[in-house]
Design an enzyme around this catalytic site. Structure first.
Site, PDB file in Angstrom:
ATOM      1  N   ARG A 169       0.801  -1.199  -0.094  1.00 36.46           N
ATOM      2  CA  ARG A 169       0.026   0.111  -0.072  1.00 36.46           C
ATOM      3  C   ARG A 169       0.820   1.213   0.063  1.00 36.46           C
ATOM      4  O   ARG A 169       0.498   2.318  -0.591  1.00 36.46           O
ATOM      5  CB  ARG A 169      -0.767  -0.151   1.213  1.00 36.46           C
ATOM      6  CG  ARG A 169      -1.933  -0.947   1.064  1.00 36.46           C
ATOM      7  CD  ARG A 169      -2.897  -1.004   2.015  1.00 36.46           C
ATOM      8  NE  ARG A 169      -3.727   0.274   2.448  1.00 36.46           N
ATOM      9  CZ  ARG A 169      -4.860   0.590   1.542  1.00 36.46           C
ATOM     10  NH1 ARG A 169      -5.268  -0.379   0.554  1.00 36.46           N
ATOM     11  NH2 ARG A 169      -5.560   1.657   1.447  1.00 36.46           N
ATOM     12  N   THR A 175      -5.061   6.595  -1.890  1.00 30.74           N
ATOM     13  CA  THR A 175      -6.291   6.332  -2.759  1.00 30.74           C
ATOM     14  C   THR A 175      -6.601   7.524  -3.682  1.00 30.74           C
ATOM     15  O   THR A 175      -6.806   7.236  -4.923  1.00 30.74           O
ATOM     16  CB  THR A 175      -7.472   6.137  -2.147  1.00 30.74           C
ATOM     17  OG1 THR A 175      -7.178   4.972  -1.103  1.00 30.74           O
ATOM     18  CG2 THR A 175      -8.919   5.715  -3.018  1.00 30.74           C
ATOM     19  N   ARG A 186       0.363   5.612  -7.771  1.00 30.11           N
ATOM     20  CA  ARG A 186      -0.698   7.000  -7.899  1.00 30.11           C
ATOM     21  C   ARG A 186      -0.069   8.196  -8.143  1.00 30.11           C
ATOM     22  O   ARG A 186      -0.585   8.955  -8.904  1.00 30.11           O
ATOM     23  CB  ARG A 186      -1.661   6.670  -6.969  1.00 30.11           C
ATOM     24  CG  ARG A 186      -2.522   5.270  -6.859  1.00 30.11           C
ATOM     25  CD  ARG A 186      -3.574   5.279  -5.499  1.00 30.11           C
ATOM     26  NE  ARG A 186      -4.357   4.010  -5.971  1.00 30.11           N
ATOM     27  CZ  ARG A 186      -4.815   3.279  -4.753  1.00 30.11           C
ATOM     28  NH1 ARG A 186      -4.405   3.779  -3.756  1.00 30.11           N
ATOM     29  NH2 ARG A 186      -5.659   2.331  -4.852  1.00 30.11           N
ATOM     30  N   ASN A 207      -8.027   5.886 -10.108  1.00 33.80           N
ATOM     31  CA  ASN A 207      -6.636   5.873  -9.100  1.00 33.80           C
ATOM     32  C   ASN A 207      -5.928   4.637  -9.598  1.00 33.80           C
ATOM     33  O   ASN A 207      -4.766   4.201  -8.904  1.00 33.80           O
ATOM     34  CB  ASN A 207      -7.299   5.881  -7.914  1.00 33.80           C
ATOM     35  CG  ASN A 207      -7.992   4.783  -7.654  1.00 33.80           C
ATOM     36  OD1 ASN A 207      -8.259   3.746  -8.361  1.00 33.80           O
ATOM     37  ND2 ASN A 207      -8.440   4.482  -6.317  1.00 33.80           N
ATOM     38  N   HIS A 210      -5.628  -0.928  -7.455  1.00 34.18           N
ATOM     39  CA  HIS A 210      -6.291  -1.344  -5.878  1.00 34.18           C
ATOM     40  C   HIS A 210      -5.543  -2.250  -5.242  1.00 34.18           C
ATOM     41  O   HIS A 210      -4.625  -3.081  -5.655  1.00 34.18           O
ATOM     42  CB  HIS A 210      -7.461  -1.821  -6.131  1.00 34.18           C
ATOM     43  CG  HIS A 210      -8.046  -2.381  -4.928  1.00 34.18           C
ATOM     44  ND1 HIS A 210      -8.810  -1.663  -3.720  1.00 34.18           N
ATOM     45  CD2 HIS A 210      -8.172  -3.731  -4.329  1.00 34.18           C
ATOM     46  CE1 HIS A 210      -9.128  -2.398  -2.809  1.00 34.18           C
ATOM     47  NE2 HIS A 210      -8.882  -3.630  -2.954  1.00 34.18           N
TER      48      HIS A 210
END
Length: 242
Positions: A169, A175, A186, A207, A210
């Site tokens: 992440r 996000t 991103r 974006n 995921h």
């Protein structure tokens, strides 16, 4: 047949038909990639491997080739779009994929032949999948582009140490792309998209990627995208999945 909206793109009436063909080609590509996922044991027995370790490695290599093709040839796909045009590039890649798939079927009894044909499929993949964004930009108005880009999805399961979820992440970034740090996926590739702009254009935030945020989410999302994935085969190597 077509209306000029501005200097950046045109809205074609046949755009949804073209997108449907794209989705079909993408679906075939994913089926070719995932052919042996649910029959790994049966496959390595069929190809005559003597032990489980060598057999599973051989079958895993067929999937790994496709992913490596995406990683190492993506840059060349962008160059090809600029050099030859995206529709010619995609058309040529689709032909390569079709020929490779047909030969893999005709000579499916030979692991070596399957391996070579899978290389052809892996070469074609990035030249097809990376063009969704170009199709969206050139043929669709802004409010429809997130829908178009959302048709190209590649699910990947990563295994690692206890902090694998947070580590990935961190690589992905926040996000909302406009708030993602430089150096994240991103942040560098999201083009600063944000919720406010997406709301004004009546679309989803683009974006790009995921990443699951918990073990519960991992299992739920793998069940959606890779229903034939077996956790038992990985539990000895990792405790968390993404």
């Amino acid at each position: 047949m077509e209306n000029t909206v501005d200097a950046q793109y045109r809205v074609y009436k046949r755009r949804w038909l073209v997108l449907s063909v794209y989705v079909l080609v993408d679906a075939i590509m994913q089926l070719l990639w995932a052919t042996f996922f649910s029959i790994t044991t049966e496959a390595w027995h069929f190809y005559g491997f003597k032990d489980q370790a060598s057999g599973e490695t051989a079958m895993s290599n067929l999937s790994m080739i496709v992913m490596l093709g995406m990683v190492f040839l993506s840059f060349f796909s962008i160059w090809a779009y600029d050099k030859f045009g995206w529709y010619k590039t995609v058309g040529a890649a689709a032909i390569i994929m079709a020929i490779s798939a047909l030969f893999r079927g005709f000579y499916g009894e030979s692991y070596s032949a399957v391996f070579i044909c899978t290389i052809g499929i892996s070469i074609a993949q990035p030249f097809i999948l990376n063009s969704f964004g170009i199709l969206a930009t050139k043929w669709f108005p802004p409010k429809e582009r997130a829908t178009v880009n959302g048709k190209a999805v590649i699910p990947i399961v990563l295994a690692g140490s206890n902090d694998i979820i947070q580590s990935v992440r961190n690589i992905v970034g926040a996000t909302e792309p406009s708030k993602a740090e430089h150096g994240t996926i991103r942040g560098d590739l999201g083009k600063g998209d944000n919720y406010e702009k997406a709301d004004l254009e009546h679309r989803l935030v683009a974006n790009l990627i995921h990443a699951s945020d918990s073990e519960m989410a991992v299992k739920r999302e793998i069940g959606i995208w890779l229903p034939d994935f077996h956790f038992d085969s990985c539990e000895k190597e990792a405790r968390q999945y993404l």
